[in-house]
Scaffold this active site. Structure first.
Site, PDB file in Angstrom:
ATOM      1  CB  ALA A   1      -0.856  -0.025   1.327  1.00 56.02           C
TER       2      ALA A   1
ATOM      3  CB  ALA B   1       8.314  -0.829  -2.484  1.00 51.51           C
ATOM      4  CG  HIS B   2       6.160   2.563   0.298  1.00 56.29           C
ATOM      5  ND1 HIS B   2       7.169   1.871   0.831  1.00 56.29           N
ATOM      6  CD2 HIS B   2       6.649   3.973   0.778  1.00 56.29           C
ATOM      7  CE1 HIS B   2       8.351   2.670   1.069  1.00 56.29           C
ATOM      8  NE2 HIS B   2       8.070   3.549   0.997  1.00 56.29           N
ATOM      9  CG  ASN B   3       4.429   6.129  -1.734  1.00 53.92           C
ATOM     10  OD1 ASN B   3       3.236   5.678  -1.320  1.00 53.92           O
ATOM     11  ND2 ASN B   3       5.270   6.687  -0.960  1.00 53.92           N
TER      12      ASN B   3
ATOM     13  CB  SER C   1       8.816   6.909  -4.139  1.00 56.64           C
ATOM     14  OG  SER C   1       8.014   7.028  -2.881  1.00 56.64           O
TER      15      SER C   1
END
Length: 363
Positions: free
Chosen positions: A237, A258-260, A278
């Site tokens: 998330a 991974a996140h973002n 990211s």
């Protein structure tokens, strides 16, 4: 389940030759094929195996002499490997999931299930979740609260969908996949050793020992239509905004998004790909097995990264890369060839030094 040669050829948009009423019940490699199998001999080098098997029909390459190969029928597709997609879909007997809602399944308050949704044994659908029509929620699968899953989705055994995830139509998740769980995001009260190392790129760090504090994941995950995610793959998330995966992207087993992270449309990631937080991945990107991508970078559209590549910087659109760190594939291969010559070059250098020393000694 059987199909005639004519039916298979029509479904594939291929040419059918010979006995068009011959019935096919399966597919096999040429040497292993039985009388009811369609032997897959789509290149001339595979034809030798036909004599070892017992196939009456085969899928062959353009221009193949099927009669000379001793066959009763043949299918000639324009693009054999693409025809494999349609053929295997027609012959796939599925996973045998039952229809309806199993009595051991748990459906949370306010959850909405579309028409003809199947929910397997011990599956759990959280409160407020919405499941699109014709979807299959396999045994022991979990769908988190307020998540939305599009029509004709298949969640195989043990898939885990976190809270507030948004998934489009025709999604497939294989056993053990985990979508929308917390990202790996931690911080310390004061500047830590990792931050010092990133800033200095090599100097000794002197940060005080500290405990890590979790940054919670509020952003969930958004996935487009026609996405497939393999066994034990994870999509974390986002922290504030969602982690996003575009339409048509296919992700293999044991991958980690991974996140973002933002992934574009129609990407293909082989097993053990890891994409750090990211990072933005363009559309139609292909990452081979064990490719790693660092955080906060950008990989352009149509990039192809060979297996084991480690991407540490931005990669422009259309580039083919390989190695650690990632560089142009042809450049990497030149370097690899030069490395293989190093032992011989070192021996030649030693010999030259010996000859030079001898010349200097003579005066």
């Amino acid at each position: 389940m059987s199909h005639t040669i004519a039916e298979i050829a029509e479904a594939l948009g291929a040419t059918a030759l010979g006995d068009l009423d011959l019935e096919i019940t399966g597919a096999a490699e040429p040497a292993d094929a039985g009388p009811g199998d369609l032997a897959l001999a789509m290149k001339p080098e595979y034809a030798a195996g036909l004599g070892q098997g017992h196939a009456c029909a085969a899928m062959l390459w353009e221009g193949a002499d099927w009669q000379d190969l001793g066959l009763q029928a043949a299918i000639i597709p324009a693009r054999p490997r693409f025809a494999m997609a349609g053929l295997t879909a027609a012959l796939d007997r599925g996973h045998g999931y039952t229809t309806g809602i199993h009595p051991t399944a748990i459906i949370g308050e306010g959850a909405e299930l579309g028409e003809h949704v199947s929910v397997g044994a011990y599956a759990v659908i959280g409160a407020g979740a919405r499941i699109g029509a014709g979807s299959v929620i396999g045994p022991q699968a979990y769908v988190g609260i307020d998540s939305q899953i599009g029509a004709a989705t298949v969640l195989h055994v043990g898939v885990r969908i976190g809270p507030r995830v948004r998934i489009g139509a025709r999604f497939i998740a294989h056993p053990g996949a985990a979508i929308g769980m917390d990202g790996f995001s931690f911080v310390t009260p004061e500047v830590n050793a990792v931050e010092q190392a990133r800033a200095s790129l090599g100097e000794e760090v002197d940060a005080a020992a500290q405990s890590w504090v979790r940054i919670h994941s509020l952003g969930a995950v958004e996935i487009g239509d026609d996405v497939e995610i393999g066994c034990n793959a994870c999509v974390d998330a986002g922290t504030i905004r969602p982690t996003r995966i575009g339409n048509g992207t296919k992700i293999d087993n044991l991958c980690h998004i991974a996140h973002n992270v933002v992934v574009g449309n129609d990407c293909l990631f082989a097993a053990l790909v890891g994409i750090a937080g990211s990072t933005v991945i363009g559309s139609n990107v292909t990452l081979g097995g064990q490719v790693g991508v660092t955080d906060n970078t950008h990989v352009g559209d149509r990039v192809v990264a060979g297996g084991g590549t480690k991407i540490l910087n931005k990669v422009p659109a259309g580039r083919i890369v390989l190695g650690y760190p990632a560089i142009k594939m042809d450049q990497h291969l030149d370097i690899y060839k030069a490395q293989r010559r190093l032992p011989r070059m070192m021996q030649e250098l030693a010999e030259l030094k010996t000859r030079l020393a001898a010349l200097e000694a003579k005066g």
